[in-house]
Structure formats: structure tokens, C-alpha cells
Design an enzyme around this catalytic site. Structure first.
Site, PDB file in Angstrom:
ATOM      1  CB  THR A 145      -0.970  -0.102   1.113  1.00 50.31           C
ATOM      2  OG1 THR A 145      -1.649  -1.137   1.017  1.00 50.31           O
ATOM      3  CG2 THR A 145      -1.843   1.152   0.997  1.00 50.31           C
ATOM      4  CE1 TYR A 185       1.299 -11.121   0.822  1.00 53.76           C
ATOM      5  CE2 TYR A 185       2.389  -8.887   0.317  1.00 53.76           C
ATOM      6  CZ  TYR A 185       1.181  -9.781   0.535  1.00 53.76           C
ATOM      7  OH  TYR A 185       0.112  -9.022   0.073  1.00 53.76           O
ATOM      8  CE  LYS A 187       0.272  -8.915   3.898  1.00 49.16           C
ATOM      9  NZ  LYS A 187       0.639  -7.620   3.519  1.00 49.16           N
TER      10      LYS A 187
END
Length: 300
Positions: free
Chosen positions: A46, A133, A158
Site C-alpha cells: 500500500t 510474503y 503472509k
């Protein structure tokens, strides 16, 4: 390093000349922590990690560390080719972060053992704990995931794939050996899948909505924690679902809309860097109406 509550992934504000706006980043992070964030993941997806220079990554991390002042853990991103990712990790450590989120190698399809080697070599660059991730071309088997989880500095995984059956096998394989290992739902607008992930033992998730409407994100998190199914469904039906519909109209809106939302709520975060595009005026207007309605539904 243990997480709880809503995980805050701030945007990276840019000034009119396109440079990193450190003051606004500090304001953004401070407001999020004051609102109740359980952790700050700065300069990640983000936060336009893909568009930041290594120096900007380090500066953004330092701003986050100084602003949070130990109130919650701070992680920043590292990724790309091994030498670059190792440099990111060193910079993040130098800036005082509590750990880093290890993103997948860029445009590389690797064998499972190569992914283990990647995690091993990057995490060896510092003493910081890391969250691995998986997304894009990185699809771990439960055997590989368990091997990565066993690395001394890897503390979490994640998931950005959304393959619940695969993820369930991964969770079971790792928790057989380490009951304290942490799992995160990292799908865009993670609240939409949070109930499903909760069902396989993954309670933590990243909330992009928290960046611009913490009142809504916290209301949803409370409802989910309290098993208030009616409230969860109302928020999904009347806010999150329409938000996802809008988000999916333009590639990259998972970032652009969040940045527009931050600006709508009173902090000018500037535009996004290429190859992303800013939300159109019509889409920003629709987002504004969605936020207003979401706040009403959340009782904020």
C-alpha cells in the site's frame, strides 16, 4: 514480536514535486497508531514499495520508527533480487525497524528449494525478524513453508494467494512444529476474506481501509472478534463489497483508492507514482459516498 489487532499499512505521501513528504507520512502514521493500530507496516504494498528508491525506503522507515516511538512494532518491506533485498533489509535495520516483510523476487519463477534459499540469504543480512510474503509466482508447498518457517529469523508468513485449501495445509504443517508462528491474510481488502481465513486459524490481516477509515476497520475487527455475524455481514454487504467492486474497475486501485481515501479524510497524500494511475474524479466521488455510508454503518 507478536501482533494483535488491526495491522496498519500506511500510504506513502508525496509532495507536489513528487518527492517523499516525510511530515505528512509522520502525521498519517501517528493518526493510525493513535486510532488503535496493532502494528505499522511502512513502505510495503500500500505504501508503493515498488516505486520507492532504497533511500526513500530507509527514510520512510525512520519516520515510522520515530513517530511510533515504541508504541507498536514497525516493519518495512524488502524484496527483489537477493543483493537488493539484502540492502533493503540492512537499511530497514539501520532505520530502527523491528522487522521486515520479505516480498517475492521480481518476475522470477523459482523451484521450491530456490525460495527457501532466497529467504535464507536475505534474512541472513541482519538480525531482524522477517515475515515471508507469498504472492504472485511464489506458491509454497506445506513442506517448503515449514522449511522457511524453521529459519531462525522468520517469524511469520503472509498469504497473498487466497488458495485456502493450500493455506490450510501450510498452517497445519507449521503449527505442528511451532505453535507460536504467526500467519497473516494479505489479500487486497482482506476483510472480505477474513472470516474464511479465521476458519483455518489465520486471525491476523492487513487492513488497507484502516489507512483512511480506521473507524470502519476497527468496527469490523471488533465484530469479527466477537462473532457478531450480523454486523460483519452488514459491513461486508454495505461497505467492503461495494469498495471491492470499485477497486476492481482499474488495475492498481488497491493502492490508488486508498491514497484517495486518505486525502478525502483530510491529509493530502498526493498522487501515486507510475505505473499506477490516480483515481478519476468520478471514482473519488463514489469512494467519498462509500466512506460516508461506511462510517454511518459502523456507528462512527
Amino acid at each position: 514480536m507478536k501482533f494483535q489487532g488491526v495491522l496498519f499499512f500506511p500510504v506513502t505521501p508525496f509532495a507536489p514535486d513528487g518527492s517523499l513528504h516525510e511530515k505528512r507520512l509522520a502525521q498519517h502514521i501517528d493518526a493510525g497508531v493513535a486510532a488503535g493500530a496493532g502494528g505499522v507496516f511502512v513502505a510495503c504494498g500500500t505504501g508503493e514499495f515498488h516505486a520507492l528508491t532504497p533511500d526513500e525506503l530507509e527514510r520512510a522507515t525512520r519516520v515510522a520508527v520515530e513517530t511510533t516511538a515504541g508504541r507498536v512494532p514497525v516493519l518495512a518491506a524488502a524484496g527483489g533480487p537477493v543483493p537488493v533485498a539484502r540492502d533493503h533489509a540492512v537499511r530497514v535495520a539501520r532505520a530502527g525497524a523491528d522487522g521486515f516483510l520479505l516480498l517475492p523476487p521480481y518476475l522470477v519463477t523459482a523451484p521450491q528449494q530456490g525460495l527457501v534459499r532466497y529467504a535464507e540469504e536475505v534474512t541472513a543480512a541482519t538480525d531482524l525478524p522477517a515475515v515471508f510474503y507469498q504472492r504472485g509466482s511464489v506458491r509454497l508447498t506445506e513442506t517448503t513453508a515449514a522449511e522457511i518457517a524453521a529459519l531462525p529469523k522468520v517469524v511469520g508468513l503472509k498469504d497473498g494467494l487466497g488458495d485456502l485449501e493450500r493455506m490450510h495445509r501450510v498452517v497445519r504443517a507449521i503449527r505442528e512444529r511451532d505453535a507460536d508462528f504467526q500467519f497473516f491474510n494479505g489479500l487486497p481488502t482482506a476483510e472480505m476474506t477474513a472470516p474464511a481465513y479465521q476458519g483455518i486459524g489465520v486471525d491476523l490481516y492487513s487492513s488497507a481501509v484502516f489507512a483512511f477509515a480506521p473507524e470502519i476497520a476497527l468496527a469490523f475487527h471488533r465484530a469479527l472478534a466477537e462473532a457478531d455475524e450480523a454486523r460483519v455481514n452488514t459491513l461486508l454487504d454495505e461497505f467492503y463489497g461495494p469498495l471491492v467492486t470499485l477497486r476492481d474497475e482499474v488495475p492498481g486501485y488497491a493502492v490508488s483508492l486508498v491514497k484517495a481515501g486518505v486525502t478525502l479524510r483530510g491529509l493530502d497524500a498526493g498522487g501515486v507514482r507510475a505505473p499506477l494511475v490516480d483515481a478519476t474524479p468520478d471514482h473519488v466521488a463514489r469512494l467519498a459516498k462509500l466512506i460516508d455510508h461506511g462510517l454511518e454503518v459502523a456507528g462512527a
